[in-house]
Scaffold this active site. Sequence first.
Site, mmCIF file in Angstrom:
data_model
loop_
_atom_site.group_PDB
_atom_site.id
_atom_site.type_symbol
_atom_site.label_atom_id
_atom_site.label_comp_id
_atom_site.label_asym_id
_atom_site.label_seq_id
_atom_site.Cartn_x
_atom_site.Cartn_y
_atom_site.Cartn_z
ATOM 1 C CD GLU A 135 -1.167 7.861 -3.562
ATOM 2 O OE1 GLU A 135 -0.726 9.153 -4.621
ATOM 3 O OE2 GLU A 135 -1.360 6.815 -3.194
ATOM 4 C CG HIS B 190 3.505 7.405 -7.230
ATOM 5 N ND1 HIS B 190 3.349 6.580 -6.190
ATOM 6 C CD2 HIS B 190 3.886 7.048 -8.020
ATOM 7 C CE1 HIS B 190 3.964 5.272 -6.917
ATOM 8 N NE2 HIS B 190 4.155 5.594 -7.508
#
Length: 163
Positions: free
Chosen positions: A59, A57
């Site tokens: 992040e 992801h």
Amino acid sequence: MAPPDDIAIMRRALALAQAAAQAGETPVGCVIVDPASGAVVGQGTNQPIGTHDPTAHAEIVALRAAARALGNYRLTGLTLYVTLEPCTMCAGAISHARIGRVVWGADDAKGGGVVNGARFFDQPTCHWRPEILGGVLADDAASLLKEFFRARRGKGTAVHKEH
């Protein structure tokens, strides 16, 4: 209203999200900044499809980049900007990294883990709780996601449930 720096950095995260969309990934972008200096210490885009990594992801990619850049897995005091509310997995990683502040664009009613879903930072087992601010350029982030999925549905790539 978000401070001007938050808006400027979220625009950078939105540009990364657009790049993810062009690569065929869900359009989510993330930028990690040291608020003391204003320096970008990490950034990332969603890349689970291209990397064959379900944890890739935006992040997580940005957290890994920041940790490498700083030579430390603790990212205390940094601010993480992401175009979509972090999921529970990403919220857990943010907590473990000791990020000081999380700013996101669009809320994620289905997959979010901060103000939706598991509300990870509100759990008694959460050891570190960052300051949070959602809704920065939310309309821009939501529009990017809607356009991406609308285009994918138009190409017949959507998964349909049988009844």
